[in-house]
Design a protein around this motif. Structure first.
Motif, PDB file in Angstrom:
ATOM      1  N   ASN A   1      46.245  -2.605  26.407  1.00 51.82           N
ATOM      2  CA  ASN A   1      45.988  -1.384  27.172  1.00 51.82           C
ATOM      3  C   ASN A   1      44.677  -0.732  26.756  1.00 51.82           C
ATOM      4  O   ASN A   1      43.996  -1.183  25.825  1.00 51.82           O
ATOM      5  CB  ASN A   1      47.172  -0.405  27.035  1.00 51.82           C
ATOM      6  CG  ASN A   1      47.376   0.063  25.609  1.00 51.82           C
ATOM      7  OD1 ASN A   1      46.523   0.720  25.030  1.00 51.82           O
ATOM      8  ND2 ASN A   1      48.541  -0.263  25.037  1.00 51.82           N
TER       9      ASN A   1
ATOM     10  N   SER B   1      51.041  -3.488  30.314  1.00 52.17           N
ATOM     11  CA  SER B   1      50.530  -2.544  29.311  1.00 52.17           C
ATOM     12  C   SER B   1      50.021  -1.264  29.949  1.00 52.17           C
ATOM     13  O   SER B   1      50.174  -0.177  29.387  1.00 52.17           O
ATOM     14  CB  SER B   1      49.399  -3.194  28.504  1.00 52.17           C
ATOM     15  OG  SER B   1      49.883  -4.265  27.743  1.00 52.17           O
ATOM     16  N   LEU B   2      49.416  -1.404  31.115  1.00 50.04           N
ATOM     17  CA  LEU B   2      48.882  -0.233  31.797  1.00 50.04           C
ATOM     18  C   LEU B   2      50.012   0.689  32.260  1.00 50.04           C
ATOM     19  O   LEU B   2      49.943   1.916  32.105  1.00 50.04           O
ATOM     20  CB  LEU B   2      48.034  -0.675  32.986  1.00 50.04           C
ATOM     21  CG  LEU B   2      47.222   0.399  33.712  1.00 50.04           C
ATOM     22  CD1 LEU B   2      46.338   1.171  32.749  1.00 50.04           C
ATOM     23  CD2 LEU B   2      46.371  -0.249  34.807  1.00 50.04           C
TER      24      LEU B   2
END
Length: 398
Positions: free
Chosen positions: A81, A228-229
């Motif tokens: 991220n 992850s975002l």
């Protein structure tokens, strides 16, 4: 280097007093960090501001010297991220998610946030009962941002119940029960993997569906970056805003003259939010940095690969930048606080956090004209961590 020897304990017990000593005596100092390893702590405003925008200070852990950093290990599907990235990957992904925080989207969120705030305040009154006492953190400051960010991403209501417990475990892990943090990580990974799968099958008008389309149709995200975002947006969108709201309420209730000013002039709320963030922001430290090469900060040479912590909390109380910095002043004219960062890593969700806090404070003060702390201020407890500046609870009476 200096007789001053700050410890993690002193920074938790008396952060602003300890930072004041550091700014005066050793503004760039090597200390033992929260993980037991040495870190460089930077405390003066000009040094912190310059370092935040210095491309030689990397976020990618690949630039950490061997054995120099012992961060919490997330699986790759949650770790890829923006908090661990430098350009060009950081630039690419930030551009993709910036669509969520445009002025148009923020304007569209205003009415829903106001509606959620009023619904939560209805529940506050019902929960308090005849005693007229309630934990405002648990009943208002926390559920408001989690509702807003889940609505933005498109997280179904039935899937929201465990999220606050997971994030609390990661922010303040129990050193005697490390398995709790591992269990929380596994649960969150399973949650986001399942959610993305369901959104793929049934896309909707929400941010996560949009990001999945970017991944599947345009191939501009890897699957790990997508997961992850989503994790980062939900985690950061909740954690920072809940503490910003709660800290703002506490600041007002412990400064009655400022509370009276805001009640008399509610139009000051936008500027007040900036002062709340400066005075007692939710993130005492910026995300750690690793010098790509030897770097001089404040006249001190920091070797390549060592860990650097930039104190946003200390910079925001620097008397060289802000007059009477330890005083809450909703009419303050000095600008430029660093509570939400600076440079390319400036908080992406800052517009949303500002709006949520302003609307939350406005609704609260309008609804409860006799709001007051439910216990003496010295009895309040903060989270025992340097990662976040947040209360464990906020008892109030109204």
């Amino acid at each position: 280097m200096t007789p001053l020897d700050p410890t993690v304990k002193s920074l938790l017990i008396d952060p602003y007093g300890t930072y004041a000593e550091l700014r005066a005596e050793a503004p760039v100092q090597r200390i033992v960090g929260p993980d037991g390893l040495p870190v460089w702590l930077v405390t003066r405003y000009p040094d912190v501001r310059q370092a935040l925008a210095d491309p030689r200070l990397a976020l990618d852990r690949a630039h950490a010297a061997p054995g120099n950093y012992r961060g919490f290990a997330l699986p790759p599907a949650l770790d890829a991220n923006l908090l661990n990235m430098d350009p060009p990957d950081h630039t690419r992904i930030r551009r993709l998610v910036a669509q969520a925080f445009t002025p148009r989207r923020m304007a569209a969120l205003r009415a829903p946030i106001e509606r959620v705030a009023e619904q939560l305040l209805d529940a506050v009154e019902d929960t308090a009962g005849p005693s007229r006492r309630v934990d405002l953190l648990a009943r208002y400051a926390a559920p408001l941002p989690i509702t807003v960010i889940c609505d933005l991403l498109g997280v179904p209501e039935d899937d929201r119940h465990d999220f606050r417990a997971w994030t609390d475990t990661l922010i303040t892990p129990d050193p005697d029960r490390p398995e709790q943090a591992r269990d929380a990580v596994r649960a969150m990974l399973a949650f986001f993997t399942g959610l993305i799968g369901r959104k793929r099958a049934e896309p909707a008008d929400d941010l996560l569906s949009d990001l999945i389309a970017v991944r599947d149709e345009q191939d501009r995200l890897s699957e790990e970056e997508l997961t992850s975002l989503a994790f980062l947006i939900l985690f950061a969108g909740y954690e920072n805003t809940v503490h910003l709201i709660a800290n703002a309420v506490l600041a007002l209730l412990t400064h009655p003259e400022q509370l009276a000013t805001l009640r008399a002039e509610p139009e000051l709320v936008a500027g007040a939010v900036e002062e709340f963030a400066r005075f007692d922001g939710p993130a005492p430290l910026a995300i750690r940095r690793f010098p790509r090469e030897d770097v001089t900060i404040g006249g001190v040479t920091v070797p390549a690969g060592e860990t650097v912590l930039l104190s946003l909390a200390s910079a925001n109380r620097d008397p060289e930048q802000f007059g009477e910095p330890d005083r809450l002043d909703l009419r303050r004219r000095e600008s430029g606080h660093l509570a939400l960062g600076h440079g390319i890593h400036y908080c992406l969700g800052a517009p949303l956090a500002r709006m949520e806090t302003a609307l939350a404070i406005t609704a609260l003060l309008r609804r409860f004209p006799a709001l007051a702390l439910g216990v003496p201020a010295e009895q309040l407890r903060h989270r025992p961590t340097m990662r976040a500046r947040g209360l464990l609870e906020l008892p109030v009476r109204f």
